[in-house]
Structure formats: structure tokens, C-alpha cells
Design a protein around this motif. Sequence first.
Motif, PDB file in Angstrom:
ATOM      1  N   LEU A  73       0.882  -1.413   0.440  1.00 54.48           N
ATOM      2  CA  LEU A  73       0.308  -0.063   0.099  1.00 54.48           C
ATOM      3  C   LEU A  73       0.960   1.185  -0.283  1.00 54.48           C
ATOM      4  O   LEU A  73       0.744   2.300  -0.696  1.00 54.48           O
ATOM      5  N   HIS A  74       1.571   1.621   0.727  1.00 49.02           N
ATOM      6  CA  HIS A  74       3.288   2.340   0.772  1.00 49.02           C
ATOM      7  C   HIS A  74       3.564   2.426  -0.738  1.00 49.02           C
ATOM      8  O   HIS A  74       3.709   3.781  -0.787  1.00 49.02           O
ATOM      9  N   LEU A 129      -9.383  -2.282   5.456  1.00 43.52           N
ATOM     10  CA  LEU A 129     -10.907  -2.308   4.587  1.00 43.52           C
ATOM     11  C   LEU A 129     -11.143  -3.105   4.276  1.00 43.52           C
ATOM     12  O   LEU A 129     -12.365  -3.941   3.697  1.00 43.52           O
ATOM     13  N   PHE A 176      -6.173  -1.848  -5.335  1.00 40.32           N
ATOM     14  CA  PHE A 176      -4.388  -1.141  -4.721  1.00 40.32           C
ATOM     15  C   PHE A 176      -3.443  -1.846  -4.489  1.00 40.32           C
ATOM     16  O   PHE A 176      -2.536  -1.727  -5.147  1.00 40.32           O
ATOM     17  N   TRP A 202      -3.080   1.720   7.241  1.00 42.38           N
ATOM     18  CA  TRP A 202      -4.253   1.512   7.298  1.00 42.38           C
ATOM     19  C   TRP A 202      -5.545   1.601   6.555  1.00 42.38           C
ATOM     20  O   TRP A 202      -6.832   0.744   6.997  1.00 42.38           O
ATOM     21  N   TRP A 203      -4.574   1.693   5.308  1.00 45.89           N
ATOM     22  CA  TRP A 203      -6.601   1.428   4.430  1.00 45.89           C
ATOM     23  C   TRP A 203      -6.442  -0.580   4.535  1.00 45.89           C
ATOM     24  O   TRP A 203      -7.214  -1.047   3.511  1.00 45.89           O
ATOM     25  N   MET A 262     -11.384  -3.341  -3.797  1.00 46.47           N
ATOM     26  CA  MET A 262     -11.262  -2.139  -3.297  1.00 46.47           C
ATOM     27  C   MET A 262      -9.474  -2.410  -2.796  1.00 46.47           C
ATOM     28  O   MET A 262      -8.458  -2.134  -4.011  1.00 46.47           O
ATOM     29  N   LEU A 263      -8.784  -3.255  -2.228  1.00 49.32           N
ATOM     30  CA  LEU A 263      -7.731  -3.847  -1.768  1.00 49.32           C
ATOM     31  C   LEU A 263      -6.805  -4.075  -2.422  1.00 49.32           C
ATOM     32  O   LEU A 263      -5.765  -4.412  -3.200  1.00 49.32           O
ATOM     33  N   ARG A 269      -0.622   5.656  -0.968  1.00 52.14           N
ATOM     34  CA  ARG A 269      -1.022   5.304   0.370  1.00 52.14           C
ATOM     35  C   ARG A 269      -0.949   4.440   1.866  1.00 52.14           C
ATOM     36  O   ARG A 269       0.471   3.474   1.619  1.00 52.14           O
ATOM     37  N   SER A 270      -1.904   4.792   2.555  1.00 51.01           N
ATOM     38  CA  SER A 270      -1.051   4.128   4.461  1.00 51.01           C
ATOM     39  C   SER A 270      -1.951   3.167   4.094  1.00 51.01           C
ATOM     40  O   SER A 270      -2.690   2.445   3.516  1.00 51.01           O
ATOM     41  N   GLY A 297     -14.571  -4.056  -0.083  1.00 52.42           N
ATOM     42  CA  GLY A 297     -13.452  -3.545   0.994  1.00 52.42           C
ATOM     43  C   GLY A 297     -12.444  -4.610   0.297  1.00 52.42           C
ATOM     44  O   GLY A 297     -11.502  -4.240  -0.446  1.00 52.42           O
TER      45      GLY A 297
END
Length: 128
Positions: free
Chosen positions: A75-76, A87, A101, A83-84, A97-98, A80-81, A94
Motif C-alpha cells: 500500500l505504501h 478495508l 490497490f 491503514w487502508w 478495493m484492496l 497509500r497509508s 473492501g
Amino acid sequence: MEWMLLPLKRYAEFSGRSRRKEYWMFFLFSIILGLIASAIDTLLLGFSFENNGPVNSILSLALLVPSLAVSVRRLHDTGRSGWWLLLIFLVLIGWIMLLIFFVSDSDSHSNAYGSNPKMEQDIGDIFS
């Protein structure tokens, strides 16, 4: 094989960035190990394939922290953080979306989480 084991070397390192290749190769490695562990539980220990046996349970616990760490670093890498990752608790939306990502390409330049690991790898390939 190196890409599959890299997240184990960076066991609990939640900072930095991980390339798509590192994430998906570790994902594949985890699936293969899970199938082997399930086969051992089923064939040697007599557990049904639907129920987790001791070998599969121990493997799952052993891979939990590296899986979380490589997911946060992935995610980094997309800017993105970590914390995503929460999801995952939104069951269908969720997960979709992941997945988007995780398959997204890296930020092409440095971001708040570090320099682009793809560029570092390409430069290392040139000089080796």
C-alpha cells in the motif's frame, strides 16, 4: 525464489515500500505452502481438508505478520497509508478495493514512504 522469501527476511518491517512482484510472489508462496500443509494434515494426520489441522494452523500463524507487513508496504508503494488495509473488514467492497490497490503500479517517484523500489532494482541490475 528470492522474491518469495524477501517478505520473510523483512518479517515485521512495516515501513518502506514493496513492489508488486514481491507482494504477489509471496502471495503465491503462501498459497503453495498452505496447500502443502493441508496435504500433510489430511494425509498424515487424518484431518479433513475443510478443517485446519495443526500444521496448517501453525503455518498460518507464522505467516500472519509477514503477510500484514508486505501488504502495508505494498500500500505504501502505491502512495497509500497502511491503514487502508482495514478495508479487509468491508466484506466485498473492501476486498475489491484492496485488490485494485495491490495490482496498481507503483508511484513512479519517491513518496512519503520512501524511494521507488522498482527504480532501485533497475539501477542495481545495470551495475551488477
